[in-house]
Design a protein around this motif. Structure first.
Motif, PDB file in Angstrom:
ATOM      1  N   GLU A 129       0.810  -1.224   0.000  1.00  0.00           N
ATOM      2  CA  GLU A 129       0.000   0.000   0.000  1.00  0.00           C
ATOM      3  C   GLU A 129       0.842   1.272   0.000  1.00  0.00           C
ATOM      4  OE1 GLU A 129       0.367  -1.179   4.395  1.00  0.00           O
ATOM      5  OE2 GLU A 129       0.405  -2.110   2.411  1.00  0.00           O
ATOM      6  N   THR A 130       2.143   1.165   0.300  1.00  0.00           N
ATOM      7  CA  THR A 130       2.992   2.362   0.335  1.00  0.00           C
ATOM      8  C   THR A 130       4.240   2.195  -0.526  1.00  0.00           C
ATOM      9  OG1 THR A 130       4.155   1.569   2.316  1.00  0.00           O
ATOM     10  CG2 THR A 130       2.234   2.997   2.657  1.00  0.00           C
ATOM     11  N   CYS A 131       4.203   1.292  -1.487  1.00  0.00           N
ATOM     12  CA  CYS A 131       5.411   0.950  -2.224  1.00  0.00           C
ATOM     13  C   CYS A 131       5.662   1.904  -3.383  1.00  0.00           C
ATOM     14  CB  CYS A 131       5.324  -0.483  -2.730  1.00  0.00           C
ATOM     15  SG  CYS A 131       4.167  -0.649  -4.100  1.00  0.00           S
ATOM     16  N   LEU A 132       6.691   1.605  -4.149  1.00  0.00           N
ATOM     17  CA  LEU A 132       7.064   2.454  -5.273  1.00  0.00           C
ATOM     18  C   LEU A 132       5.999   2.431  -6.366  1.00  0.00           C
ATOM     19  CD1 LEU A 132      10.884   1.657  -5.548  1.00  0.00           C
ATOM     20  CD2 LEU A 132       9.664   3.146  -3.964  1.00  0.00           C
ATOM     21  N   THR A 133       5.347   1.290  -6.550  1.00  0.00           N
ATOM     22  CA  THR A 133       4.285   1.209  -7.554  1.00  0.00           C
ATOM     23  C   THR A 133       3.151   2.167  -7.221  1.00  0.00           C
ATOM     24  OG1 THR A 133       4.799  -1.096  -8.063  1.00  0.00           O
ATOM     25  CG2 THR A 133       2.607  -0.318  -8.662  1.00  0.00           C
ATOM     26  N   ALA A 134       2.794   2.265  -5.941  1.00  0.00           N
ATOM     27  CA  ALA A 134       1.739   3.195  -5.536  1.00  0.00           C
ATOM     28  C   ALA A 134       2.145   4.632  -5.826  1.00  0.00           C
ATOM     29  CB  ALA A 134       1.434   3.022  -4.047  1.00  0.00           C
ATOM     30  N   THR A 135       3.440   4.933  -5.686  1.00  0.00           N
ATOM     31  CA  THR A 135       3.922   6.284  -5.983  1.00  0.00           C
ATOM     32  C   THR A 135       3.837   6.579  -7.469  1.00  0.00           C
ATOM     33  OG1 THR A 135       5.464   6.047  -4.137  1.00  0.00           O
ATOM     34  CG2 THR A 135       5.847   7.872  -5.653  1.00  0.00           C
ATOM     35  N   VAL A 136       4.198   5.601  -8.288  1.00  0.00           N
ATOM     36  CA  VAL A 136       4.106   5.778  -9.742  1.00  0.00           C
ATOM     37  C   VAL A 136       2.653   6.001 -10.160  1.00  0.00           C
ATOM     38  CG1 VAL A 136       4.424   4.624 -11.961  1.00  0.00           C
ATOM     39  CG2 VAL A 136       6.221   4.522 -10.235  1.00  0.00           C
ATOM     40  N   THR A 137       1.730   5.293  -9.509  1.00  0.00           N
ATOM     41  CA  THR A 137       0.311   5.497  -9.781  1.00  0.00           C
ATOM     42  C   THR A 137      -0.094   6.939  -9.455  1.00  0.00           C
ATOM     43  OG1 THR A 137      -0.223   3.187  -9.320  1.00  0.00           O
ATOM     44  CG2 THR A 137      -2.030   4.755  -9.173  1.00  0.00           C
ATOM     45  N   ALA A 138       0.368   7.445  -8.313  1.00  0.00           N
ATOM     46  CA  ALA A 138       0.067   8.829  -7.937  1.00  0.00           C
ATOM     47  C   ALA A 138       0.676   9.809  -8.939  1.00  0.00           C
ATOM     48  CB  ALA A 138       0.600   9.109  -6.529  1.00  0.00           C
ATOM     49  N   ALA A 139       1.885   9.511  -9.409  1.00  0.00           N
ATOM     50  CA  ALA A 139       2.541  10.386 -10.388  1.00  0.00           C
ATOM     51  C   ALA A 139       1.702  10.508 -11.650  1.00  0.00           C
ATOM     52  CB  ALA A 139       3.931   9.853 -10.718  1.00  0.00           C
ATOM     53  N   ARG A 140       1.187   9.390 -12.108  1.00  0.00           N
ATOM     54  CA  ARG A 140       0.375   9.416 -13.339  1.00  0.00           C
ATOM     55  C   ARG A 140      -0.903  10.206 -13.120  1.00  0.00           C
ATOM     56  NH1 ARG A 140       2.168   3.647 -14.101  1.00  0.00           N
ATOM     57  NH2 ARG A 140       3.749   3.746 -15.747  1.00  0.00           N
ATOM     58  N   ARG A 141      -1.463  10.139 -11.932  1.00  0.00           N
ATOM     59  CA  ARG A 141      -2.678  10.900 -11.636  1.00  0.00           C
ATOM     60  C   ARG A 141      -2.434  12.402 -11.706  1.00  0.00           C
ATOM     61  NH1 ARG A 141      -7.771   8.873 -12.047  1.00  0.00           N
ATOM     62  NH2 ARG A 141      -7.456   6.626 -12.044  1.00  0.00           N
ATOM     63  N   TYR A 142      -1.223  12.800 -11.357  1.00  0.00           N
ATOM     64  CA  TYR A 142      -0.889  14.226 -11.413  1.00  0.00           C
ATOM     65  C   TYR A 142      -0.295  14.628 -12.759  1.00  0.00           C
ATOM     66  CZ  TYR A 142      -1.747  14.953  -6.436  1.00  0.00           C
ATOM     67  OH  TYR A 142      -2.350  15.070  -5.196  1.00  0.00           O
ATOM     68  N   GLY A 143      -0.209  13.685 -13.673  1.00  0.00           N
ATOM     69  CA  GLY A 143       0.353  13.993 -14.973  1.00  0.00           C
ATOM     70  C   GLY A 143       1.860  14.144 -14.941  1.00  0.00           C
ATOM     71  N   PHE A 144       2.506  13.511 -13.941  1.00  0.00           N
ATOM     72  CA  PHE A 144       3.954  13.625 -13.822  1.00  0.00           C
ATOM     73  C   PHE A 144       4.607  12.369 -14.401  1.00  0.00           C
ATOM     74  CE2 PHE A 144       8.130  13.833 -12.039  1.00  0.00           C
ATOM     75  CZ  PHE A 144       8.381  15.198 -11.985  1.00  0.00           C
ATOM     76  N   PRO A 145       5.575  12.511 -15.313  1.00  0.00           N
ATOM     77  CA  PRO A 145       6.186  11.341 -15.965  1.00  0.00           C
ATOM     78  C   PRO A 145       6.959  10.472 -14.966  1.00  0.00           C
ATOM     79  CG  PRO A 145       6.714  13.384 -17.150  1.00  0.00           C
ATOM     80  CD  PRO A 145       6.117  13.784 -15.845  1.00  0.00           C
ATOM     81  N   PRO A 146       6.609   9.221 -14.789  1.00  0.00           N
ATOM     82  CA  PRO A 146       7.313   8.365 -13.817  1.00  0.00           C
ATOM     83  C   PRO A 146       8.809   8.247 -14.097  1.00  0.00           C
ATOM     84  CG  PRO A 146       5.252   7.349 -14.493  1.00  0.00           C
ATOM     85  CD  PRO A 146       5.450   8.537 -15.389  1.00  0.00           C
ATOM     86  N   GLU A 147       9.191   8.315 -15.372  1.00  0.00           N
ATOM     87  CA  GLU A 147      10.612   8.166 -15.702  1.00  0.00           C
ATOM     88  C   GLU A 147      11.461   9.349 -15.238  1.00  0.00           C
ATOM     89  OE1 GLU A 147       8.532   9.859 -19.379  1.00  0.00           O
ATOM     90  OE2 GLU A 147       8.136   8.336 -17.845  1.00  0.00           O
ATOM     91  N   ARG A 148      10.802  10.404 -14.742  1.00  0.00           N
ATOM     92  CA  ARG A 148      11.543  11.549 -14.233  1.00  0.00           C
ATOM     93  C   ARG A 148      11.577  11.572 -12.700  1.00  0.00           C
ATOM     94  NH1 ARG A 148       9.680  15.412 -17.758  1.00  0.00           N
ATOM     95  NH2 ARG A 148      10.027  17.042 -16.215  1.00  0.00           N
ATOM     96  N   ILE A 149      11.145  10.464 -12.090  1.00  0.00           N
ATOM     97  CA  ILE A 149      11.200  10.334 -10.631  1.00  0.00           C
ATOM     98  C   ILE A 149      12.535   9.710 -10.236  1.00  0.00           C
ATOM     99  CG2 ILE A 149      10.200   9.216  -8.609  1.00  0.00           C
ATOM    100  CD1 ILE A 149       7.516   9.256 -10.017  1.00  0.00           C
ATOM    101  N   LEU A 150      13.151  10.281  -9.237  1.00  0.00           N
ATOM    102  CA  LEU A 150      14.337   9.691  -8.615  1.00  0.00           C
ATOM    103  C   LEU A 150      13.958   9.343  -7.178  1.00  0.00           C
ATOM    104  CD1 LEU A 150      17.370   9.023  -8.408  1.00  0.00           C
ATOM    105  CD2 LEU A 150      17.765  11.433  -7.834  1.00  0.00           C
ATOM    106  N   PHE A 151      13.916   8.056  -6.864  1.00  0.00           N
ATOM    107  CA  PHE A 151      13.608   7.609  -5.510  1.00  0.00           C
ATOM    108  C   PHE A 151      14.891   7.605  -4.684  1.00  0.00           C
ATOM    109  CE2 PHE A 151       9.898   5.255  -7.450  1.00  0.00           C
ATOM    110  CZ  PHE A 151       8.921   5.986  -6.794  1.00  0.00           C
ATOM    111  N   GLU A 152      14.912   8.396  -3.606  1.00  0.00           N
ATOM    112  CA  GLU A 152      16.054   8.419  -2.688  1.00  0.00           C
ATOM    113  C   GLU A 152      15.756   7.509  -1.512  1.00  0.00           C
ATOM    114  OE1 GLU A 152      17.954  11.889  -1.202  1.00  0.00           O
ATOM    115  OE2 GLU A 152      17.644  13.018  -3.057  1.00  0.00           O
ATOM    116  N   MET A 153      16.498   6.422  -1.412  1.00  0.00           N
ATOM    117  CA  MET A 153      16.355   5.524  -0.274  1.00  0.00           C
ATOM    118  C   MET A 153      17.091   6.125   0.918  1.00  0.00           C
ATOM    119  SD  MET A 153      14.507   2.966  -1.146  1.00  0.00           S
ATOM    120  CE  MET A 153      13.728   2.632  -2.724  1.00  0.00           C
ATOM    121  N   THR A 154      16.362   6.499   1.945  1.00  0.00           N
ATOM    122  CA  THR A 154      16.963   7.169   3.095  1.00  0.00           C
ATOM    123  C   THR A 154      17.562   6.157   4.056  1.00  0.00           C
ATOM    124  OG1 THR A 154      14.873   7.183   4.298  1.00  0.00           O
ATOM    125  CG2 THR A 154      15.329   9.076   2.897  1.00  0.00           C
TER     126      THR A 154
END
Length: 294
Positions: A129-154
């Motif tokens: 429910e909180t994984c990277l796939t869920a974030t990519v889904t949110a990105a598409r909802r906002y019209g943000f290209p997933p390929e321009r996301i950089l995930f920083e593992m803290t």
């Protein structure tokens, strides 16, 4: 190749998202209203700090890191501390990602050829429910290209299942998403995670950056990390650069990507104009090259 465990985790993520949305029945997958953390995202605003690159043609903005703030600009510790007292930390982490994508899209970053760097707690990436796939889904909802996301593992928590995290990251990278290890050299972000996750970018911890111009041990460690990562095809970012001396020493060590107050402070509700600081940084490096070496 994606293993059965990673495939299962990714499938569970998709199922969790669509199951949450059965009542509202959106047309294209999960909706933001049903995404965990969406209700908390309204209490978070993202500030954006540029990560800059010194190339052959001069300076340019490589990425913008989204930094969590309160709606009135309150610091991250205050707003996130309050939210974590009433919600699961991994759901709060997801809320920060949703807010970052929302604000990045509203500032027009979807139309700018730079990355947007978003912090992720490693164990949150393991939960459907909180994984990277869920974030990519949110990105598409906002019209943000997933390929321009950089995930920083803290580095704030130890990873429960490094092998599974590595497989999930590999699956996301196959979709064009890039991954960074934050605070490399401190906390839980070390060589083991580097070997397992094979990130695109490593962010050198500020404790190695601080005083690199005055401490030969820090300078040599920075040079060693830069050389090793260059051999592996990994970009190194020096974060927390605050003085011209640090910039010069880290540039001499072979690092070409930088982030810190010397170059630009975060912009709250805007993208900061780093042009003046970058011109000054260019002057700093030219002077350093011209100065006689001891």
């Amino acid at each position: 190749m994606v293993t059965a465990a990673a495939e299962s985790a990714l499938t569970a993520a998709a199922c969790a998202a669509t199951e949450a949305c059965r009542r509202c029945r959106p047309r294209n997958g999960a909706c933001l209203t049903c995404t965990p953390g969406a209700d908390l995202a309204g209490r978070i605003t993202a500030a954006f700090q540029p990560i800059v690159m010194r190339g052959r043609r001069g300076w340019s903005v490589f990425a913008y890191e989204a930094l969590a703030r309160g709606r009135a600009g309150e610091p991250a510790d205050a707003v996130l501390g309050a939210l974590r007292r009433v919600a699961d930390p991994h759901v709060v982490d997801m809320a920060c990602r949703i807010a970052a994508l929302r604000d990045a899209a509203s500032l027009g970053l979807a139309d700018v050829p730079t990355l947007v760097s978003i912090n992720v707690l490693p164990n949150a990436a393991l939960r459907p429910e909180t994984c990277l796939t869920a974030t990519v889904t949110a990105a598409r909802r906002y019209g943000f290209p997933p390929e321009r996301i950089l995930f920083e593992m803290t580095e704030t928590e130890a990873v429960r299942d490094v092998a599974l995290l590595a497989e999930i990251i590999a699956a996301q990278r196959a979709q064009g998403v890039r991954v960074a290890l934050d605070d490399f050299g401190a906390g839980h972000s070390g060589l083991g995670l580097l070997v397992a996750c094979r990130p695109d970018i490593v962010k050198l911890d500020r404790h190695l950056v601080r005083g690199a111009d005055r401490d030969p041990v820090r300078a040599r460690l920075a040079r060693a990390v830069a050389q090793a990562c260059r051999d592996l095809g990994i970009v190194v970012v020096a974060e927390g650069v605050e003085t011209a001396g640090e910039l010069d020493a880290l540039h001499a060590a072979g690092i070409r990507h930088f982030q810190g107050y010397l170059l630009s402070r975060p912009g709250f509700g805007c993208l900061p104009d780093a042009s003046a600081a970058l011109r000054a940084a260019d002057v700093t490096l030219r002077r350093a090259r011209a100065a006689p070496r001891a």
